[in-house]
Design a protein around this motif. Structure first.
Motif, PDB file in Angstrom:
ATOM      1  N   LYS A  18       0.814  -1.225   0.000  1.00  0.00           N
ATOM      2  CA  LYS A  18       0.000   0.000   0.000  1.00  0.00           C
ATOM      3  C   LYS A  18       0.839   1.263   0.000  1.00  0.00           C
ATOM      4  O   LYS A  18       0.365   2.322  -0.364  1.00  0.00           O
ATOM      5  N   GLY A  19       2.117   1.178   0.394  1.00  0.00           N
ATOM      6  CA  GLY A  19       2.972   2.365   0.403  1.00  0.00           C
ATOM      7  C   GLY A  19       3.434   2.780  -0.977  1.00  0.00           C
ATOM      8  O   GLY A  19       4.061   3.810  -1.133  1.00  0.00           O
ATOM      9  N   TYR A  20       3.109   1.990  -1.946  1.00  0.00           N
ATOM     10  CA  TYR A  20       3.538   2.283  -3.307  1.00  0.00           C
ATOM     11  C   TYR A  20       2.793   3.508  -3.827  1.00  0.00           C
ATOM     12  O   TYR A  20       1.582   3.659  -3.616  1.00  0.00           O
ATOM     13  N   ARG A  21       3.476   4.379  -4.580  1.00  0.00           N
ATOM     14  CA  ARG A  21       2.932   5.678  -4.959  1.00  0.00           C
ATOM     15  C   ARG A  21       1.806   5.570  -5.986  1.00  0.00           C
ATOM     16  O   ARG A  21       1.010   6.471  -6.124  1.00  0.00           O
ATOM     17  N   SER A  22       1.765   4.419  -6.753  1.00  0.00           N
ATOM     18  CA  SER A  22       0.739   4.281  -7.794  1.00  0.00           C
ATOM     19  C   SER A  22      -0.262   3.202  -7.446  1.00  0.00           C
ATOM     20  O   SER A  22      -0.836   2.588  -8.346  1.00  0.00           O
ATOM     21  N   ILE A  23      -0.491   2.954  -6.161  1.00  0.00           N
ATOM     22  CA  ILE A  23      -1.446   1.924  -5.770  1.00  0.00           C
ATOM     23  C   ILE A  23      -2.842   2.250  -6.265  1.00  0.00           C
ATOM     24  O   ILE A  23      -3.620   1.376  -6.643  1.00  0.00           O
ATOM     25  N   GLY A  24      -3.211   3.565  -6.305  1.00  0.00           N
ATOM     26  CA  GLY A  24      -4.529   3.968  -6.789  1.00  0.00           C
ATOM     27  C   GLY A  24      -4.691   3.663  -8.262  1.00  0.00           C
ATOM     28  O   GLY A  24      -5.752   3.211  -8.709  1.00  0.00           O
ATOM     29  N   LEU A  25      -3.641   3.908  -9.041  1.00  0.00           N
ATOM     30  CA  LEU A  25      -3.674   3.630 -10.473  1.00  0.00           C
ATOM     31  C   LEU A  25      -3.882   2.128 -10.723  1.00  0.00           C
ATOM     32  O   LEU A  25      -4.690   1.726 -11.557  1.00  0.00           O
ATOM     33  N   ILE A  26      -3.163   1.288  -9.989  1.00  0.00           N
ATOM     34  CA  ILE A  26      -3.277  -0.171 -10.152  1.00  0.00           C
ATOM     35  C   ILE A  26      -4.650  -0.650  -9.712  1.00  0.00           C
ATOM     36  O   ILE A  26      -5.256  -1.534 -10.322  1.00  0.00           O
ATOM     37  N   ASN A  27      -5.178  -0.030  -8.672  1.00  0.00           N
ATOM     38  CA  ASN A  27      -6.518  -0.372  -8.186  1.00  0.00           C
ATOM     39  C   ASN A  27      -7.565  -0.105  -9.270  1.00  0.00           C
ATOM     40  O   ASN A  27      -8.483  -0.903  -9.498  1.00  0.00           O
ATOM     41  N   VAL A  28      -7.451   1.054  -9.903  1.00  0.00           N
ATOM     42  CA  VAL A  28      -8.391   1.418 -10.959  1.00  0.00           C
ATOM     43  C   VAL A  28      -8.309   0.397 -12.108  1.00  0.00           C
ATOM     44  O   VAL A  28      -9.321  -0.063 -12.636  1.00  0.00           O
ATOM     45  N   HIS A  29      -7.076   0.049 -12.474  1.00  0.00           N
ATOM     46  CA  HIS A  29      -6.890  -0.920 -13.556  1.00  0.00           C
ATOM     47  C   HIS A  29      -7.529  -2.271 -13.205  1.00  0.00           C
ATOM     48  O   HIS A  29      -8.214  -2.878 -14.035  1.00  0.00           O
ATOM     49  N   GLU A  30      -7.307  -2.761 -11.997  1.00  0.00           N
ATOM     50  CA  GLU A  30      -7.874  -4.057 -11.589  1.00  0.00           C
ATOM     51  C   GLU A  30      -9.401  -4.008 -11.576  1.00  0.00           C
ATOM     52  O   GLU A  30     -10.062  -4.985 -11.972  1.00  0.00           O
ATOM     53  N   ARG A  31      -9.966  -2.902 -11.133  1.00  0.00           N
ATOM     54  CA  ARG A  31     -11.427  -2.782 -11.096  1.00  0.00           C
ATOM     55  C   ARG A  31     -12.003  -2.807 -12.521  1.00  0.00           C
ATOM     56  O   ARG A  31     -13.042  -3.418 -12.768  1.00  0.00           O
ATOM     57  N   ILE A  32     -11.323  -2.154 -13.468  1.00  0.00           N
ATOM     58  CA  ILE A  32     -11.789  -2.174 -14.860  1.00  0.00           C
ATOM     59  C   ILE A  32     -11.711  -3.594 -15.434  1.00  0.00           C
ATOM     60  O   ILE A  32     -12.654  -4.073 -16.079  1.00  0.00           O
ATOM     61  N   VAL A  33     -10.580  -4.271 -15.187  1.00  0.00           N
ATOM     62  CA  VAL A  33     -10.401  -5.630 -15.725  1.00  0.00           C
ATOM     63  C   VAL A  33     -11.424  -6.584 -15.125  1.00  0.00           C
ATOM     64  O   VAL A  33     -12.007  -7.421 -15.827  1.00  0.00           O
ATOM     65  N   MET A  34     -11.658  -6.512 -13.825  1.00  0.00           N
ATOM     66  CA  MET A  34     -12.602  -7.406 -13.168  1.00  0.00           C
ATOM     67  C   MET A  34     -14.028  -7.179 -13.648  1.00  0.00           C
ATOM     68  O   MET A  34     -14.811  -8.122 -13.745  1.00  0.00           O
ATOM     69  N   ASN A  35     -14.370  -5.960 -13.987  1.00  0.00           N
ATOM     70  CA  ASN A  35     -15.745  -5.667 -14.387  1.00  0.00           C
ATOM     71  C   ASN A  35     -15.960  -5.749 -15.898  1.00  0.00           C
ATOM     72  O   ASN A  35     -17.057  -6.116 -16.340  1.00  0.00           O
ATOM     73  N   TYR A  36     -14.926  -5.386 -16.676  1.00  0.00           N
ATOM     74  CA  TYR A  36     -15.126  -5.322 -18.122  1.00  0.00           C
ATOM     75  C   TYR A  36     -14.311  -6.355 -18.916  1.00  0.00           C
ATOM     76  O   TYR A  36     -14.562  -6.559 -20.102  1.00  0.00           O
ATOM     77  N   GLY A  37     -13.293  -6.983 -18.281  1.00  0.00           N
ATOM     78  CA  GLY A  37     -12.497  -7.969 -18.995  1.00  0.00           C
ATOM     79  C   GLY A  37     -11.105  -7.462 -19.327  1.00  0.00           C
ATOM     80  O   GLY A  37     -10.776  -6.277 -19.133  1.00  0.00           O
ATOM     81  N   ASN A  38     -10.265  -8.379 -19.824  1.00  0.00           N
ATOM     82  CA  ASN A  38      -8.858  -8.070 -20.071  1.00  0.00           C
ATOM     83  C   ASN A  38      -8.637  -7.166 -21.278  1.00  0.00           C
ATOM     84  O   ASN A  38      -7.518  -6.689 -21.494  1.00  0.00           O
TER      85      ASN A  38
END
Length: 610
Positions: A561-581
């Protein structure tokens, strides 16, 4: 019966490969047995044919041998009757006493003056020298009841005048058949204690002028010479017999019926066929020219069986070896496949028990290897699906928890914020009032239970969020928001843009600079919605940018969680989980020049799913 049933239940009923082994073994046993039987029958016929041919060859060889003997005797008579001096000499010898014959020879010698007078005696001795099978020649005189016995070593004159009746009996028997045996216990006129395995040829001598019978010539042969002749010129197979016209056996290769009358009637028409003698036998019959002899070759069924005994034993052993080898090879191969199937079954049981990490490592390219590969693919997909569902469920629970926490007495919070805002306006702090209003709007939007909003709502939320910071930094932040009107009513997951904007505020904003700028654009591109967030902030170092991209591509593990781009990666995972790869986030950045984040989602109306 009980044991068979137990064996079936324990080893066959639920074991497919054991059934295959048993069925294959049964088929192989039947096929090998049939093949062995056919080969055995073929070999038996071949042996029978070879032995019959060899027996026939031996019969031909013996036929030639007897023909030569007969021709040799006939040649003597031709010389005697063809030469007047020889015939006169022999007729005078048979019609007179021996002393008178000697006087006749002396008178003839004195009268003619010839030193060498022709006589039958040298002719017969010369014949014995040339014919190795002939033992002796005897000449019998009918008028004087005497005979002369000539052999290779001596010459003997016998006169048995008291045995005339026995002579007549012997002569009568020889008149019936020229060929006969010479048994030892019979006191024949030619008997000199010779071997009982002898046979002879007899022919009467007639006076060529008066045609009266004056005597008989008897040539005795050694029967053992026949065996020597056959062994030197042919491989004797089966039994060889020589019969005279009265069916008396004068030669038997097995030395059983010698001197006896052959007990079975033989017919030339059945030569080469199976004939019932002592036992079923193949018979070959050859006549020896005009000699009055028959050469009979016999191949018995017992002899064939004896010859094929080793073949039968060998065929049984070879068949058993082939059966055992076939069973062993089949069992080994089937056992190998059975182990593979058992491995698949064990892996399926472990999957059923919840061990989703189970995989099957199997070599080869057969159907079982394909099943294993499909099983492994299924395990991977099942594990991914469970991980996805588990992760989504955890995130959903966390979101619900956050929503629950945020809903703790929300009216109290709204009212409190509104009171603070009014107080700020009352004292003249309009900017503070504006910030409180923006915060209240954000709070109301965030505590809503719906996780799907329109593009317009998401952009408005982002605009309110940026207004807070724009007021806070008093002109040092410039914002630009652009949205294609055609996509404003399409749906999007809530809070996708705000974390990216927050990333810029936290990591890319330059508080000491007056030209900070961030822009948010939402555009339609075919069947996709593209949202671009760009800024002119501090940017991202090249090494860190590579790590972020590898994390987005799932090459590296997600950071802490201390990583500076954790929010960016979170957004990417949410898109992939909901819309696909096929959808997600991409990033470009230059250190000191700014960053651009590109987000792609499908173009969906609210309520639609991919």
């Amino acid at each position: 019966m009980f044991r068979l049933r137990q064996f079936y239940l324990n080893h066959l009923k639920r074991k497919m490969f054991n059934k295959i082994v048993v069925l294959y073994s049964a088929v192989m046993i039947v096929l090998f047995a049939i093949a062995a039987t056919l080969v055995y029958q073929y070999q038996t016929q071949r042996i029978l044919r070879e032995q019959t041919d060899a027996n026939l060859k031996s019969a031909h060889v013996l036929n030639i041998y007897l023909s030569l003997q007969y021709e040799g005797i006939q040649n003597i008579f031709q010389q005697i009757y063809g030469d007047a001096s020889l015939s006169d000499d022999l007729i005078y010898f048979l019609n007179h006493e021996y002393e008178s014959y000697l006087k006749y020879r002396l008178d003839l010698y004195a009268k003619t003056g010839e030193q060498r007078l022709r006589s039958f005696n040298p002719l017969l001795k010369n014949y014995l020298e040339q014919e190795s099978s002939a033992k002796s020649v005897s000449i019998y005189s009918y008028p004087n009841n005497f005979y002369m016995h000539i052999s290779r070593t001596n010459q003997q004159l016998n006169n048995d005048s008291g045995s005339k009746n026995k002579w007549e009996t012997w002569f009568a028997r020889r008149e019936q058949d020229s060929w006969d045996t010479m048994p030892q216990n019979e006191a024949s006129p030619s008997s000199d204690g010779s071997s009982p395995r002898s046979y002879s040829y007899s022919r009467e001598i007639k006076d060529p002028w008066t045609l009266e019978r004056v005597g008989m010539m008897n040539v005795e042969f050694d029967a053992r010479q026949i065996s020597s002749w056959l062994e030197s010129r042919a491989s004797v197979k089966g039994r060889i017999l020589v019969l005279n016209a009265q069916q008396t056996v004068i030669y038997d290769s097995e030395d059983v019926l010698y001197g006896q009358t052959y007990p079975y009637q033989l017919e030339h028409e059945k030569a080469g066929d199976w004939v019932q003698l002592d036992e079923p036998s193949k018979v070959n019959i050859l006549n020896v020219g005009n000699a009055g002899l028959s050469v009979v070759g016999i191949v018995s069924q017992s002899m064939i069986k004896e010859s094929t005994k080793s073949l039968r034993t060998g065929m049984i052993l070879v068949t058993l070896v082939f059966m055992v080898t076939s069973f062993a090879i089949t069992f080994t191969i089937v056992r190998k496949f059975s182990k593979k199937v058992q491995r698949i079954i064990r892996s399926m049981n472990r999957i059923g028990e919840g061990d989703l990490s189970t995989r099957i490592q199997m070599s080869g390219e057969d159907e079982l290897q394909q099943i294993s590969r499909r099983f492994n693919d299924m395990g991977d997909r099942l594990e991914q699906y469970i991980d996805k569902m588990y992760t989504s469920e955890i995130k959903q629970k966390n979101a619900e928890l956050v929503a629950l926490q945020s809903q703790i007495n929300p009216h109290f919070l709204y009212n409190t914020l509104e009171s603070i805002r009014m107080k700020a306006y009352f004292v003249g702090a309009k900017e503070v009032g504006q910030m409180i209003y923006s915060l209240s709007v954000m709070f109301k939007s965030m505590v809503k239970k719906s996780t799907i909003v329109t593009i317009e709502e998401e952009i408005d939320m982002c605009s309110v969020y940026l207004d807070l910071f724009r007021i806070r930094y008093e002109g040092r932040l410039e914002t630009e928001i652009e949205m294609d009107p055609e996509i404003q009513n399409y749906s999007i997951i809530k809070l996708l843009i705000q974390p990216i904007v927050e990333n810029y505020i936290v990591h890319g904003f330059r508080p000491l600079e007056d030209n900070n700028k961030i822009s948010v654009r939402a555009l339609g591109a075919g069947d996709r919605i593209v949202i671009i967030v760009s800024d002119n902030g501090t940017g991202i170092p090249e090494e860190k940018l590579t790590q972020i991209r590898q994390t987005l591509d799932k090459i590296l593990q997600p950071p802490d969680k201390g990583y500076r781009s954790i929010g960016l990666i979170n957004v990417h995972e949410r898109i992939v989980m909901n819309y696909g790869n096929d959808y997600g986030v991409s990033i470009n950045s230059t250190e000191g020049a700014g960053t651009e984040v590109r987000m792609e989602i499908p173009m969906l109306r609210k309520g639609e799913t991919t």
